[in-house]
Design a protein around this motif. Structure first.
Motif, short mmCIF file in Angstrom:
data_model
loop_
_atom_site.label_atom_id
_atom_site.label_comp_id
_atom_site.label_asym_id
_atom_site.label_seq_id
_atom_site.Cartn_x
_atom_site.Cartn_y
_atom_site.Cartn_z
N LEU A 107 -2.84 -6.99 0.10
CA LEU A 107 -4.13 -7.51 -0.33
C LEU A 107 -5.08 -6.39 -0.74
N LEU A 108 -5.07 -5.29 -0.01
CA LEU A 108 -5.92 -4.15 -0.36
C LEU A 108 -5.51 -3.58 -1.72
N THR B 295 -8.17 3.87 -4.30
CA THR B 295 -6.85 4.40 -3.92
C THR B 295 -6.94 5.34 -2.73
N ALA B 296 -8.13 5.80 -2.39
CA ALA B 296 -8.30 6.69 -1.24
C ALA B 296 -7.99 5.98 0.08
N SER B 297 -8.07 4.66 0.09
CA SER B 297 -7.81 3.91 1.33
C SER B 297 -6.32 3.68 1.57
N LEU B 298 -5.52 3.69 0.53
CA LEU B 298 -4.12 3.33 0.66
C LEU B 298 -3.32 4.26 1.58
N PRO B 299 -3.49 5.59 1.53
CA PRO B 299 -2.73 6.43 2.46
C PRO B 299 -3.04 6.15 3.93
N TRP B 300 -4.28 5.78 4.21
CA TRP B 300 -4.66 5.50 5.60
C TRP B 300 -4.06 4.19 6.09
N VAL B 301 -4.01 3.20 5.22
CA VAL B 301 -3.36 1.94 5.58
C VAL B 301 -1.85 2.17 5.72
N ASP B 302 -1.28 2.99 4.84
CA ASP B 302 0.14 3.33 4.96
C ASP B 302 0.42 4.03 6.29
N ALA B 303 -0.47 4.91 6.72
CA ALA B 303 -0.28 5.60 8.00
C ALA B 303 -0.28 4.60 9.15
N SER C 281 -6.71 6.69 11.57
CA SER C 281 -6.67 6.03 10.26
C SER C 281 -7.78 5.00 10.13
N THR C 282 -8.03 4.27 11.20
CA THR C 282 -9.11 3.29 11.19
C THR C 282 -10.45 3.98 11.01
N TRP C 283 -10.63 5.12 11.67
CA TRP C 283 -11.87 5.90 11.52
C TRP C 283 -12.07 6.28 10.05
N LYS C 284 -11.01 6.77 9.42
CA LYS C 284 -11.11 7.16 8.02
C LYS C 284 -11.42 5.96 7.13
N LEU C 285 -10.82 4.82 7.44
CA LEU C 285 -11.10 3.61 6.67
C LEU C 285 -12.55 3.17 6.86
N LEU C 286 -13.07 3.33 8.07
CA LEU C 286 -14.48 2.99 8.31
C LEU C 286 -15.41 3.89 7.49
N THR C 287 -15.03 5.15 7.33
CA THR C 287 -15.81 6.05 6.49
C THR C 287 -15.81 5.55 5.05
N LEU C 288 -14.66 5.08 4.58
CA LEU C 288 -14.59 4.53 3.23
C LEU C 288 -15.42 3.25 3.10
N VAL C 289 -15.44 2.42 4.15
CA VAL C 289 -16.28 1.22 4.14
C VAL C 289 -17.74 1.62 4.04
N ARG D 14 -24.10 -1.74 11.81
CA ARG D 14 -24.07 -1.79 13.27
C ARG D 14 -22.64 -1.99 13.78
N ALA D 15 -21.91 -2.85 13.10
CA ALA D 15 -20.52 -3.10 13.51
C ALA D 15 -19.68 -1.83 13.35
N VAL D 16 -19.86 -1.11 12.24
CA VAL D 16 -19.13 0.13 12.03
C VAL D 16 -19.51 1.17 13.08
N ALA D 17 -20.79 1.28 13.39
CA ALA D 17 -21.24 2.23 14.41
C ALA D 17 -20.67 1.88 15.78
N ALA D 18 -20.72 0.61 16.14
CA ALA D 18 -20.18 0.19 17.44
C ALA D 18 -18.67 0.41 17.49
N LEU D 19 -17.99 0.09 16.42
CA LEU D 19 -16.54 0.29 16.39
C LEU D 19 -16.19 1.76 16.54
#
Length: 159
Positions: free
Chosen positions: A144-145, A84-92, A68-76, A6-11
């Motif tokens: 940390l990631l 390692t798929a999350s690292l480029p989005w955090v770098d962005a 980038s946050t959208w892509k990270l939410l997809t990974l969540v 629900r939190a991911v959908a609302a975000l």
């Protein structure tokens, strides 16, 4: 798990809304505001295009963070955030914040040296401090990631 979904959908709903509002600002509001400023204050008309370019650039940086946050939410959602798929989005996100910070430092210095009253430089200093804290926080979160990703990889190798 249900609360997380629900939190991911609302975000995501609010990210889409924020992105749409930013596109409106980028294309209509900001250029129109600085055009109006140039008409009302001809002494500052020379700032129309630099101010438009800088503010549109800042909006673009925020849009990079949103995507980038959208892509990270997809990974969540797919339980792949600690890969390692999350690292480029955090770098962005870190690079977007860094680019916005560099431009903000330039604006702060320009306004600071040319201001007649301390109000705007103090406001810009407050913004600069906030963006600095946000950028450093993201650098720590990225570290940390990376640690969590390494630990998860090690755990999967053991199992």
């Amino acid at each position: 798990m249900l609360t997380e979904r629900r939190a991911v959908a609302a975000l995501r709903v609010f990210l889409v809304l924020l992105f749409a509002i930013l596109v409106m600002f980028q294309t209509f509001s900001l250029p129109g505001q600085f055009r109006h400023m140039a008409q009302e204050s001809p002494d500052f008309a020379y700032l129309r295009w630099p101010a438009t370019i800088v503010t549109v650039f800042w909006v673009l940086c925020v849009q990079v963070v949103i995507v980038s946050t959208w892509k990270l939410l997809t990974l969540v959602k797919n339980d792949r955030i600690f890969s390692t798929a999350s690292l480029p989005w955090v770098d962005a996100i870190v690079w977007a914040i860094g680019a916005a910070w560099v431009v903000l430092v330039g604006v702060f210095l320009y306004v600071g040296f040319n201001a007649g009253d301390p109000g705007l430089p103090l406001l810009l200093f407050l913004m600069l401090t906030g963006v600095t804290v946000l950028g450093l926080l993201m650098v720590v979160m990225r570290a940390l990631l990376r640690q969590a990703t390494t630990l998860r990889s090690d755990m999967e190798a053991v199992i």
